[in-house]
Design a protein around this motif. Structure first.
Motif, PDB file in Angstrom:
ATOM      1  N   TYR A 211     -26.834  10.294  56.796  1.00  0.00           N
ATOM      2  CA  TYR A 211     -26.102   9.149  56.270  1.00  0.00           C
ATOM      3  C   TYR A 211     -24.733   9.068  56.949  1.00  0.00           C
ATOM      4  O   TYR A 211     -24.050  10.084  57.107  1.00  0.00           O
ATOM      5  CB  TYR A 211     -25.902   9.268  54.757  1.00  0.00           C
ATOM      6  N   VAL A 218     -22.423   3.733  52.204  1.00  0.00           N
ATOM      7  CA  VAL A 218     -23.262   4.082  53.350  1.00  0.00           C
ATOM      8  C   VAL A 218     -23.281   2.918  54.329  1.00  0.00           C
ATOM      9  O   VAL A 218     -23.633   1.791  53.974  1.00  0.00           O
ATOM     10  CB  VAL A 218     -24.703   4.407  52.898  1.00  0.00           C
ATOM     11  N   GLU A 221     -28.130   4.572  57.847  1.00  0.00           N
ATOM     12  CA  GLU A 221     -29.021   5.654  57.416  1.00  0.00           C
ATOM     13  C   GLU A 221     -30.046   5.907  58.517  1.00  0.00           C
ATOM     14  O   GLU A 221     -30.743   4.991  58.952  1.00  0.00           O
ATOM     15  CB  GLU A 221     -29.727   5.284  56.110  1.00  0.00           C
TER      16      GLU A 221
END
Length: 738
Positions: A211, A218, A221
């Motif tokens: 991440y 975030v 990913e």
């Protein structure tokens, strides 16, 4: 992208004779090593040993009569170790030969010790605790001396990763940062990945993902094939990673540059410019005792050394205090070696090495040329045979093709990839190479009675886009030679969902939002991310011009999904919040949406979440009760020991035996209480993990500032134990909604 091949070109080890060697004669626990300047000047190698002890080795003691090695007894299982200066003021000092007054002005490092549920900040010089903080979410890894982006505390913090959460504490132990992750945190580094002047936090977790965080949210990913156990900064936009299956590699932003897999497990990873070329290499320590350096750009091996036991840690520091940072490698048995970069070679040596490299390149190009010439010769011969009408079982028509398509298979709970050859040819075998599909990342399908089609069932564990590299062997039925067709096929992210007309049991959960896009854009996303071709023909019914209504069922477990759009209102109906979050995230990426507010309603998940919150309260009450009872019992133990010793001094043997018998019974009782406390602690950690996962899933339903706000407000609600507010945040994205 496919990894590049990694060759091995070892440099002679005589060029890397260790600058120093140590033998601490103590076990060094894996990953629990750091170097700190606890007096502001002299570095100390700090290691976690067996029995909950911390070893400090300082070869530069000011008082030469003092021992170089000393120990701290923690008496708990140490899970993380670090050293750093968390103070706000950074005072400059002199060189290593400075006076004591200069040394007093130098900022000294704090020793940071993490156990399963606590963080201790310790002043080594004063032999005093700075703060002792309970970390309920657990503590697996730490990153000290982190400077957060603007908007947070001015001083540095220590970041600790635990069960689906990351927390940051300042010099006084106050929490300054908190966010959630999709899995247990196994590795942490901070670097400016996109080179925009703002630091990102890179997190490796046990859910096979890397991440990239900007503050609490975030940004990206990256899915991998195993647990991400290590990360290291390689400069610029590149960083290295290590997986639990022995894979080591390098990413440039979100694109993989190369990777290499070993049969040996990796125990440590670090970056260091070992060949003095100005570009750091990725240094890998293995459990078989090997330490290896690979080039950042192509993975070529440039250095390898061997220890007698597993590598526990790899780090760097100016340990000899000669203004040169050494690469320090620590083994499990206490052996420590420090390496300096390779010496600058003479002009003749550099020219000789360049000449050898040129010769190797020329040889590789010559071999490739011969291969191409051989293939061209075969093609020319085949064309002549076809034009002359010569019968050859090895020949196929030039316009022969191989088609690839996906077919959901509800009976076998998988999706079949089907290959079909044209022109009355048969498929003898097919080889599929892809990550996230097979344990060995490849599979070969072979047919003993070949036809023009061949298929294999695929069962990806997660919803993700998968790139497949395919080789298909095609020829005639009686042929002994087959042609190899090479295909590249992209498996859509939501391939495991089958279009249906209606549901037996409609979903009760939903997430809804406004979408300022035409229905055709939504249809384009459906055709890209699902294994369907959906035709939106409003001409046949003008009343449905602004309506899109599609239904799917998962071939994994039958989970129903409905995606409905009318005008600019979109509703995704599904009972699983995680699936809803993946759909919102993928749709936002496809349409380049930067800000998205949503309303969530998942009655089944909310009911389970309420039960989890009640369990957290119960486990916390039990924890406090057991702690109080053990404290009372510990006081009684002390009294029994004193009574027994008094009886011994008075030669009252019957009273002494009675006291020691009571002491034995009390010890047995304490062991039982400890087992109860341990079981309650494990249940509490599991429940807290579910709380963090729920917050993560709620944040995943939003994009941009709305996502960040959910994490921040949820943390405040959890701190204040405001359950009503927490549910409002999860449902509406904020506690201030009407």
């Amino acid at each position: 992208s496919a990894p590049t091949s990694c060759t091995t070109k070892h440099i002679s080890l005589k060029m890397l004779t260790p600058a120093f060697t140590l033998n601490l004669d103590q076990i060094i626990q894996k990953g629990l090593v750091t170097v700190g300047k606890y007096d502001g000047i002299r570095p100390s190698l700090t290691c976690a040993t067996s029995s909950g002890k911390v070893l400090l080795h300082n070869p530069h003691q000011e008082d030469k009569t003092e021992q170089q090695i000393r120990y701290l007894s923690i008496n708990r299982n140490i899970t993380a170790l670090g050293a750093g200066n968390l103070q706000q003021q950074q005072v400059a000092g002199g060189e290593s030969g400075s006076s004591n007054s200069d040394a007093a002005r130098r900022p000294s490092d704090q020793l940071l010790i993490g156990t399963e549920t606590n963080l201790l900040s310790y002043d080594v010089e004063k032999n005093a605790d700075i703060f002792y903080r309970e970390v309920q979410d657990g503590l697996n890894v730490m990153l000290p001396s982190v400077k957060l982006n603007s908007g947070y505390t001015e001083g540095s913090v220590v970041l600790v990763g635990g069960n689906c959460s990351i927390q940051g504490y300042d010099a006084t132990g106050e929490e300054q940062f908190w966010t959630t992750t999709g899995g247990n945190v196994l590795s942490l580094i901070q670097k400016d990945v996109d080179q925009d002047g703002q630091q990102e936090l890179l997190v490796g977790s046990d859910d096979y993902s890397i991440y990239i965080y900007r503050d609490e949210a975030v940004q990206h990913e990256i899915n991998e094939t195993e647990r991400v156990i290590g990360l290291c900064d390689l400069g610029g936009t590149r960083y290295g990673y290590a997986l639990g299956n022995g894979t080591v590699g390098v990413y440039d932003r979100e694109k993989r540059v190369w990777r290499s897999k070993s049969k040996d497990a990796i125990s440590a990873i670090h970056s260091y410019d070992i060949d003095a070329d100005g570009v750091p290499e990725i240094i890998t320590g293995y459990q078989n005792g090997t330490v290896e350096a690979r080039k950042r750009d192509n993975g070529d091996s440039v250095f390898k050394d061997q220890f007698n036991q597993s590598i526990s840690a790899v780090l760097q520091a100016d340990y000899k205090m000669d203004a040169k940072e050494e690469l320090i490698v620590c083994a499990y048995n206490g052996e420590v070696r420090g390496y300096l970069p390779m010496e600058i070679r003479s002009h003749e040596e550099q020219q000789s090495q360049m000449s050898r490299a040129d010769e190797a390149t020329i040889q590789a190009l010559t071999d490739h040329k011969q291969t191409l010439e051989y293939e061209l010769q075969n093609y020319e011969q085949n064309i002549k045979k076809i034009k002359s009408g010569t019968i050859d079982s090895g020949l196929i028509k030039p316009n022969t093709t191989v088609d690839c398509k996906l077919k959901p298979n509800k009976d076998d709970q998988c999706v079949d990839v089907v290959f079909e050859a044209s022109n009355n040819t048969v498929i003898k075998a097919a080889i599929i190479r892809a990550e996230h599909l097979f344990e060995s990342e490849s599979r070969m399908i072979y047919s003993s009675n070949p036809t023009n089609t061949i298929s294999v069932g695929l069962q990806p564990k997660k919803d993700q886009t998968i790139e497949m590299s395919i080789q298909v062997l095609v020829g005639h039925e009686l042929a002994t030679q087959f042609h190899v067709f090479e295909l590249n096929y992209t498996m859509p992210k939501f391939s495991m969902y089958l279009p249906v007309m209606d549901f037996t049991t409609p979903p009760k959960g939903s997430v809804s939002f406004k979408l300022k896009e035409r229905p055709r854009r939504l249809v384009m996303w459906l055709n890209t991310s699902f294994n369907i071709v959906f035709n939106h023909n409003p001409e046949s019914d003008s009343s449905k011009e602004n309506i899109v209504d599609v239904k799917f069922e998962s071939v994994r477990d039958g989970t129903p999904i409905q995606i409905y759009m009318k005008d600019d209102n979109v509703e995704i109906r599904v009972d699983n919040m995680e699936i809803a979050g993946e759909l919102v995230h993928d749709l936002s990426q496809f349409m380049k949406i930067l800000e998205l507010e949503t309303i969530a309603n998942f009655p089944q998940e909310f009911e389970r979440f309420e039960q989890t919150l009640n369990q957290v309260d119960e486990y916390n009450k039990t924890r406090l009760q057991l702690t109080a009872e053990m404290a009372d019992a510990s006081g009684l133990v002390k009294a029994l020991v004193i009574r027994a010793e008094d009886a011994r001094l008075l030669t009252d043997m019957p009273s002494m035996r009675t006291s020691y018998k009571d002491l034995f019974d009390m010890n047995y009782q304490l062991i039982g209480e400890y087992i109860k406390r341990e079981n309650n602690h494990n249940k509490l950690l599991s429940a807290l993990k579910e709380v963090n996962l729920m917050i993560q899933k709620a944040a995943r339903l939003r994009v941009g500032n709305a996502k960040t706000r959910v994490v921040a407000e949820s943390r405040e609600a959890v701190k204040k134990n405001n359950i009503h507010s927490l549910f409002k945040i999860i449902c509406g994205g904020t506690a201030n909604m009407e």
